[in-house]
Scaffold this motif. Structure first.
Motif, PDB file in Angstrom:
ATOM      1  N   ILE A   1      -9.099 -16.028  -4.649  1.00 27.58           N
ATOM      2  CA  ILE A   1      -8.608 -14.914  -3.984  1.00 27.58           C
ATOM      3  C   ILE A   1      -8.729 -15.071  -2.422  1.00 27.58           C
ATOM      4  O   ILE A   1      -9.714 -15.389  -1.771  1.00 27.58           O
ATOM      5  CB  ILE A   1      -9.872 -13.654  -4.183  1.00 27.58           C
ATOM      6  CG1 ILE A   1      -9.730 -13.417  -5.833  1.00 27.58           C
ATOM      7  CG2 ILE A   1      -9.372 -12.306  -3.803  1.00 27.58           C
ATOM      8  CD1 ILE A   1     -10.620 -12.491  -6.399  1.00 27.58           C
ATOM      9  N   ASP A   2      -7.641 -14.626  -1.863  1.00 28.62           N
ATOM     10  CA  ASP A   2      -7.751 -15.003  -0.204  1.00 28.62           C
ATOM     11  C   ASP A   2      -6.932 -13.778   0.278  1.00 28.62           C
ATOM     12  O   ASP A   2      -6.253 -12.901  -0.465  1.00 28.62           O
ATOM     13  CB  ASP A   2      -6.961 -16.238   0.002  1.00 28.62           C
ATOM     14  CG  ASP A   2      -7.195 -16.549   1.433  1.00 28.62           C
ATOM     15  OD1 ASP A   2      -7.940 -15.975   2.018  1.00 28.62           O
ATOM     16  OD2 ASP A   2      -6.328 -17.577   1.766  1.00 28.62           O
ATOM     17  N   THR A   3      -7.182 -13.540   1.724  1.00 28.18           N
ATOM     18  CA  THR A   3      -6.489 -12.597   2.278  1.00 28.18           C
ATOM     19  C   THR A   3      -5.134 -12.765   2.552  1.00 28.18           C
ATOM     20  O   THR A   3      -4.818 -14.196   2.558  1.00 28.18           O
ATOM     21  CB  THR A   3      -7.159 -12.176   3.919  1.00 28.18           C
ATOM     22  OG1 THR A   3      -7.351 -13.428   4.578  1.00 28.18           O
ATOM     23  CG2 THR A   3      -8.694 -11.680   3.295  1.00 28.18           C
ATOM     24  N   ARG A   4      -4.300 -11.840   2.840  1.00 26.76           N
ATOM     25  CA  ARG A   4      -2.745 -12.186   3.224  1.00 26.76           C
ATOM     26  C   ARG A   4      -2.859 -12.720   4.566  1.00 26.76           C
ATOM     27  O   ARG A   4      -3.832 -12.702   5.363  1.00 26.76           O
ATOM     28  CB  ARG A   4      -2.060 -10.976   3.273  1.00 26.76           C
ATOM     29  CG  ARG A   4      -2.325  -9.761   4.109  1.00 26.76           C
ATOM     30  CD  ARG A   4      -1.375  -8.761   3.870  1.00 26.76           C
ATOM     31  NE  ARG A   4      -1.715  -7.621   4.862  1.00 26.76           N
ATOM     32  CZ  ARG A   4      -2.796  -6.674   4.800  1.00 26.76           C
ATOM     33  NH1 ARG A   4      -3.379  -6.741   3.997  1.00 26.76           N
ATOM     34  NH2 ARG A   4      -2.775  -5.542   5.822  1.00 26.76           N
ATOM     35  N   SER A   5      -1.776 -13.432   4.867  1.00 27.82           N
ATOM     36  CA  SER A   5      -1.560 -13.945   6.451  1.00 27.82           C
ATOM     37  C   SER A   5      -1.812 -13.042   7.239  1.00 27.82           C
ATOM     38  O   SER A   5      -1.492 -11.868   7.349  1.00 27.82           O
ATOM     39  CB  SER A   5      -0.133 -14.699   6.442  1.00 27.82           C
ATOM     40  OG  SER A   5       0.020 -15.018   7.543  1.00 27.82           O
ATOM     41  N   GLY A   6      -2.473 -13.215   8.645  1.00 27.84           N
ATOM     42  CA  GLY A   6      -2.812 -12.412   9.745  1.00 27.84           C
ATOM     43  C   GLY A   6      -3.918 -11.582   9.337  1.00 27.84           C
ATOM     44  O   GLY A   6      -4.495 -10.797  10.299  1.00 27.84           O
ATOM     45  N   THR A   7      -4.739 -11.692   8.244  1.00 26.36           N
ATOM     46  CA  THR A   7      -5.969 -10.830   7.767  1.00 26.36           C
ATOM     47  C   THR A   7      -6.935 -11.644   7.816  1.00 26.36           C
ATOM     48  O   THR A   7      -6.986 -12.691   6.923  1.00 26.36           O
ATOM     49  CB  THR A   7      -5.672  -9.832   6.788  1.00 26.36           C
ATOM     50  OG1 THR A   7      -4.308  -9.071   6.869  1.00 26.36           O
ATOM     51  CG2 THR A   7      -6.928  -8.923   6.521  1.00 26.36           C
ATOM     52  N   SER A   8      -8.140 -11.487   8.476  1.00 22.98           N
ATOM     53  CA  SER A   8      -9.330 -12.381   8.008  1.00 22.98           C
ATOM     54  C   SER A   8     -10.452 -11.879   7.437  1.00 22.98           C
ATOM     55  O   SER A   8     -11.462 -12.658   7.103  1.00 22.98           O
ATOM     56  CB  SER A   8      -9.675 -12.908   9.663  1.00 22.98           C
ATOM     57  OG  SER A   8     -10.113 -11.870  10.304  1.00 22.98           O
TER      58      SER A   8
END
Length: 212
Positions: free
Chosen positions: A9-16
């Motif tokens: 599970i990861d964040t979308r690009s640009g969100t940390s």
């Protein structure tokens, strides 16, 4: 109840920042019994809330003392067990106020911080020329501290009215090990030495198991 099966599970690009749980969430469970939750090297856990169930407690703990019923008279120049006949706390019920000793309970072996303190006096003023306290473990001396005045050998020079000694140490103990405190007083021979109760605050024996 729904189940999502993914590997990462990861964040979308640009969100940390990833948020797990929101307004409808009251409990978040991680894993099930038998699982291992691994925190890799270099990861920082920052807690701004309340953490429970981590680490351990500093128990068992005990605090026994010579009660204010009376001072304990002892023989001159004779190592004598201190009669710690009352207690403020004893979480494991392991201190024996009849035999004045602490026995490490079953399953509670480990490293302990131990404090032994005694206040000394005599039936005559300015009579004490030396004193010591000793922690015994299983009947053998483990740690001691002493005060020896200039008249310790002759017993006649510069005796004092009284004094107080404190001994603090860290010991690794096993279940069924027993601990006792002993006092030794040398006088110039004028009076009867005694261990003083001091309103329950002067002579005490206490300790607790350190978290490992």
């Amino acid at each position: 109840m729904s189940k999502i099966q993914v590997d990462t599970i990861d964040t979308r690009s640009g969100t940390s920042t990833m948020q797990i749980g929101s307004t409808n969430t009251s409990t978040i469970n991680l894993g099930v019994s038998g699982d291992t939750i691994n925190v890799p090297s270099g990861v920082t856990i920052a807690n701004a809330g309340t953490a429970t169930g981590f680490g351990g407690t500093n128990t068992p703990v005990w605090d026994a003392y010579l009660s204010n019923d009376s001072d304990q008279s002892i023989s001159d120049s004779t190592s004598t067990k201190i009669q710690f006949d009352a207690e403020r706390i004893d979480t494991a019920g392991a201190f024996d106020i009849s035999n004045y000793k602490y026995t490490v309970p079953s399953g509670q072996g480990g490293t302990y911080l131990i404090v032994l303190q005694a206040k000394f006096g005599s039936s005559q003023q300015n009579d004490i020329v030396g004193s010591s306290i000793t922690l015994q473990i299983n009947g053998s001396a483990s740690h001691s501290t002493s005060w020896l005045g200039p008249g310790y050998i002759s017993g006649t020079k510069d005796p004092i009215l009284g004094n107080q000694l404190n001994l603090t140490c860290v010991k690794t103990l096993s279940a069924s090990d027993y601990l006792e405190g002993f006092a030794f007083i040398k006088t110039n021979g004028a009076g009867t030495p005694k261990v003083q109760e001091g309103d329950d605050l002067a002579t005490f024996f206490q300790g607790f198991k350190l978290i490992s």
